[in-house]
Write an enzyme that holds these catalytic residues in place. Structure first.
Site, PDB file in Angstrom:
ATOM      1  N   GLY A 165       0.799  -1.229   0.000  1.00 53.26           N
ATOM      2  CA  GLY A 165       0.000   0.000   0.000  1.00 53.26           C
ATOM      3  C   GLY A 165       0.826   1.272   0.000  1.00 53.26           C
ATOM      4  N   GLU A 200      -1.573   0.844 -13.436  1.00 55.07           N
ATOM      5  CA  GLU A 200      -2.571  -0.228 -13.534  1.00 55.07           C
ATOM      6  C   GLU A 200      -3.956   0.390 -13.542  1.00 55.07           C
ATOM      7  OE1 GLU A 200      -2.166  -2.977 -10.281  1.00 55.07           O
ATOM      8  OE2 GLU A 200      -0.439  -3.997 -11.154  1.00 55.07           O
ATOM      9  N   LYS A 201      -4.895  -0.304 -14.150  1.00 53.43           N
ATOM     10  CA  LYS A 201      -6.302   0.049 -13.994  1.00 53.43           C
ATOM     11  C   LYS A 201      -6.634   0.008 -12.498  1.00 53.43           C
ATOM     12  CE  LYS A 201     -10.703   0.364 -15.290  1.00 53.43           C
ATOM     13  NZ  LYS A 201     -11.099   1.670 -15.860  1.00 53.43           N
ATOM     14  N   ILE A 203      -8.868  -0.829  -9.506  1.00 49.72           N
ATOM     15  CA  ILE A 203     -10.004  -1.689  -9.144  1.00 49.72           C
ATOM     16  C   ILE A 203     -10.601  -1.121  -7.851  1.00 49.72           C
ATOM     17  CG2 ILE A 203     -10.726  -4.063  -8.631  1.00 49.72           C
ATOM     18  CD1 ILE A 203      -9.332  -4.023 -11.307  1.00 49.72           C
ATOM     19  N   HIS A 208      -9.010  -8.905  -0.886  1.00 46.90           N
ATOM     20  CA  HIS A 208      -7.601  -9.279  -0.791  1.00 46.90           C
ATOM     21  C   HIS A 208      -7.542 -10.775  -0.486  1.00 46.90           C
ATOM     22  CE1 HIS A 208      -3.418  -8.643   1.208  1.00 46.90           C
ATOM     23  NE2 HIS A 208      -3.611  -9.915   0.962  1.00 46.90           N
ATOM     24  N   LYS A 237      -4.140  -4.924   8.353  1.00 44.85           N
ATOM     25  CA  LYS A 237      -5.065  -6.047   8.436  1.00 44.85           C
ATOM     26  C   LYS A 237      -5.610  -6.142   9.853  1.00 44.85           C
ATOM     27  CE  LYS A 237      -2.556  -8.399   4.798  1.00 44.85           C
ATOM     28  NZ  LYS A 237      -1.447  -9.324   4.497  1.00 44.85           N
ATOM     29  N   ARG A 292       8.352 -13.947   2.790  1.00 44.44           N
ATOM     30  CA  ARG A 292       8.601 -14.118   4.229  1.00 44.44           C
ATOM     31  C   ARG A 292       7.441 -14.901   4.834  1.00 44.44           C
ATOM     32  NH1 ARG A 292       6.151  -9.021   3.604  1.00 44.44           N
ATOM     33  NH2 ARG A 292       4.123  -9.017   4.630  1.00 44.44           N
TER      34      ARG A 292
HETATM   35  C1  MV4 Z   1      -4.618  -2.222  -6.200  1.00 40.21           C
HETATM   36  C2  MV4 Z   1      -5.906  -1.768  -5.851  1.00 40.21           C
HETATM   37  C3  MV4 Z   1      -6.768  -1.456  -6.865  1.00 40.21           C
HETATM   38  N1  MV4 Z   1      -6.387  -1.545  -8.151  1.00 40.21           N
HETATM   39  N2  MV4 Z   1      -4.273  -2.317  -7.498  1.00 40.21           N
HETATM   40  C4  MV4 Z   1      -2.809  -2.065  -1.818  1.00 40.21           C
HETATM   41  C5  MV4 Z   1      -1.697  -2.818  -1.171  1.00 40.21           C
HETATM   42  C6  MV4 Z   1      -0.966  -3.476  -2.264  1.00 40.21           C
HETATM   43  N3  MV4 Z   1      -0.572  -4.780  -1.821  1.00 40.21           N
HETATM   44  C7  MV4 Z   1      -1.902  -3.504  -3.411  1.00 40.21           C
HETATM   45  N4  MV4 Z   1      -3.015  -2.670  -3.082  1.00 40.21           N
HETATM   46  C8  MV4 Z   1      -4.007  -2.408  -3.954  1.00 40.21           C
HETATM   47  N5  MV4 Z   1      -3.716  -2.537  -5.273  1.00 40.21           N
HETATM   48  C9  MV4 Z   1      -5.153  -1.979  -8.438  1.00 40.21           C
HETATM   49  N6  MV4 Z   1      -4.796  -2.031  -9.706  1.00 40.21           N
HETATM   50  C10 MV4 Z   1      -6.238  -1.686  -4.512  1.00 40.21           C
HETATM   51  C11 MV4 Z   1      -5.299  -1.987  -3.552  1.00 40.21           C
HETATM   52  C12 MV4 Z   1      -5.722  -1.871  -2.190  1.00 40.21           C
HETATM   53  C13 MV4 Z   1      -5.711  -2.942  -1.315  1.00 40.21           C
HETATM   54  C14 MV4 Z   1      -5.276  -4.205  -1.694  1.00 40.21           C
HETATM   55  C15 MV4 Z   1      -5.262  -5.252  -0.817  1.00 40.21           C
HETATM   56  C16 MV4 Z   1      -5.707  -5.047   0.496  1.00 40.21           C
HETATM   57  C17 MV4 Z   1      -6.125  -3.822   0.887  1.00 40.21           C
HETATM   58  C18 MV4 Z   1      -6.142  -2.763   0.006  1.00 40.21           C
HETATM   59  C19 MV4 Z   1      -6.594  -1.512   0.442  1.00 40.21           C
HETATM   60  C20 MV4 Z   1      -6.603  -0.474  -0.438  1.00 40.21           C
HETATM   61  C21 MV4 Z   1      -6.159  -0.636  -1.734  1.00 40.21           C
END
Ligand code: MV4
Length: 449
Positions: A165, A200-201, A203, A208, A237, A292
């Site tokens: 993030g 990236e697009k 979302i 997750h 989390k 990890r």
């Molecule tokens: C994203 C997304 C929406 N669209 N990628 C946030 C942490 C990183 N591991 C990837 N993350 C995200 N990537 C695209 N193209 C939204 C998130 C995201 C998110 C992802 C997993 C768990 C919590 C999140 C909270 C906010 C945004």
């Protein structure tokens, strides 16, 4: 097998690793900062060494101090736990130079996966879906404008050195793009020493879902099913569970196969997690690999019966996996609540201090992984997690009831904890119905708790 393992970490994960060593007949060596001196769990290790002052930068991140402790104690291997030096490839390499095994993947795999653009390219080569985006790193403004138009707004600008993030910026439309790009680059340069970004697009409200894998040095790779970590707040989390209540058996099969495919293409060994986001139409996209052991690994242990820390140590010591994919059942449902020393009513402000009294829940299907006890003082220098409360039951509905019972038994006097807040979250209809995504806590709690 090793005779002696040094644990380059503190708190609950240090204790978790000491326990695994003890059961394997391996001596454990703990290290501690001045702030953790006298911590009761240190007594459970066979040796312990002070490695510096309270601040992480002066102790748990001090590579030379940790290596010295390993050499003086005669450790054959170092387990890094999570956080601190766990994904530091330089530390990993120094261990190798000093002929101390690093319990984790190779420095090369760590470097490749630590660069998110490289990891994304690896996923593409392995036919693992990635979010539609730029072909690679963004060279200049005109390329950004062209790529974003082709992708379609909103787009997400991601730092290739980021992850978890950090270093992300949304651009809602063309007029936002160049400013957001500049901000993202500046932030990434300052935070990671690397300003490179890709697109990236975006979302909107993804889920997750992450897949646990184990890989040995002979090239065997298995998955241990998935965890759902959608119940989070601002990238922290709160609750993790396995199996995910948000995916179908078909998605489960293909997301787990995709994770194994990616890891096989990465020359990766030891434990790892392949992280995906899942969109409202159940399309899943690779996001990153966590090279990890993770905080939430016990939910996977509960539903598979496999001890992940022992597996990590066996793999590092050169043993091949003792089981094949078909030998890894997914049974029952497990939920973990992270108990933090924080005041949920005051924007989750950290609440270090002394635990005056405490009562730990127990009974069938309850597990509490924690290093704290009555009289323990939570120091202000480290993250605020003081324990992980886990439950295991045949079904998710039963696991939720078990968790509510366990949370109600947990009493910690003297400091604020998030236990009450978590009980509120677990009782929400949306949580009970498994209607969770990464915006669900904000949507429901932040307005009224
Ligand atoms: C994203 C997304 C929406 N669209 N990628 C946030 C942490 C990183 N591991 C990837 N993350 C995200 N990537 C695209 N193209 C939204 C998130 C995201 C998110 C992802 C997993 C768990 C919590 C999140 C909270 C906010 C945004």
């Amino acid at each position: 097998m090793y005779s002696r393992v040094l644990i380059a970490n503190r708190g609950e994960i240090a204790l978790r690793i000491i326990r695994a060593c003890k059961e394997m007949g391996i001596e454990s060596v703990a290290v501690f900062s001045e702030a953790d001196r006298g911590s009761a769990y240190l007594e459970l290790a066979d040796q312990s060494y002070c490695i510096g002052p309270a601040k992480s930068a002066d102790s748990y991140l001090k590579i030379d101090q940790i290596i010295s402790a390993a050499e003086i104690s005669g450790a054959d291997a170092i387990h890094p736990g999570y956080g601190f030096l766990a994904e530091n490839s330089k530390f990993n390499e120094i261990c190798r130079d000093c002929q101390i095994d690093f319990i984790g993947p190779s420095p090369a795999a760590m470097d490749q996966l630590g660069d998110k653009n490289q990891a994304r390219n690896l996923a593409k080569r392995a036919s693992v879906p990635v979010v539609p985006g730029s072909a690679g790193l963004i060279e200049d403004d005109s390329e950004a404008l062209r790529d974003a138009k082709a992708i379609g707004y909103p787009v997400l600008i991601k730092a290739t050195a980021g992850g978890g993030g950090k270093g992300m910026r949304v651009a809602e439309s063309e007029k936002d793009l160049l400013n957001a790009l500049q901000q993202a680059r500046t932030e990434a340069g300052a935070a990671f020493g690397n300003p490179a970004v890709y697109l990236e697009k975006y979302i909107g409200s993804p889920r997750h879902v992450e897949v646990q894998v184990l890989a040995d040095h002979a090239g065997n790779v298995v998955h241990l099913w998935e965890r759902d970590c959608s119940t989070q707040r601002r990238h922290q989390k709160l609750i993790e569970e396995s199996p995910s209540p948000t995916i179908t058996p078909d998605v489960r099969r293909s997301i787990c196969e995709a994770a194994v495919r990616l890891i096989k293409n990465a020359e990766y060994y030891n434990a790892g997690t392949v992280e995906f986001i899942v969109d409202p139409d159940n399309n899943f996209y690779f996001i990153e690999v966590n090279a990890r052991i993770q905080v939430e690994h016990p939910v996977t242990e509960m539903v598979t019966g496999i001890d992940l820390i022992k597996s990590q140590i066996q793999i590092a010591a050169g043993e091949d996996l003792q089981f094949q994919q078909a030998d890894i059942p997914l049974s029952g449902a497990s939920i973990e609540c992270r108990i933090n020393a924080e005041d949920a009513r005051n924007n989750f402000r950290p609440c270090p201090g002394t635990i005056e009294q405490m009562y730990v829940p127990g009974g069938m299907g309850v597990r509490f992984d924690s290093h704290v006890h009555p009289g323990y003082t939570v120091p202000p220098f480290y993250d605020s997690m003081i324990g992980k409360l886990l439950v295991f039951q045949p079904t998710r509905d039963q696991a939720i009831e078990k968790m509510l019972r366990a949370l109600s038994e947990l009493r910690i006097k003297g400091i604020e904890t998030t236990a009450g807040f978590l009980a509120t979250v677990v009782q929400l209809d949306e949580f009970r119905q498994g209607k969770i995504d990464t915006k669900f806590v904000e949507r429901t709690m932040d307005q009224w708790y």
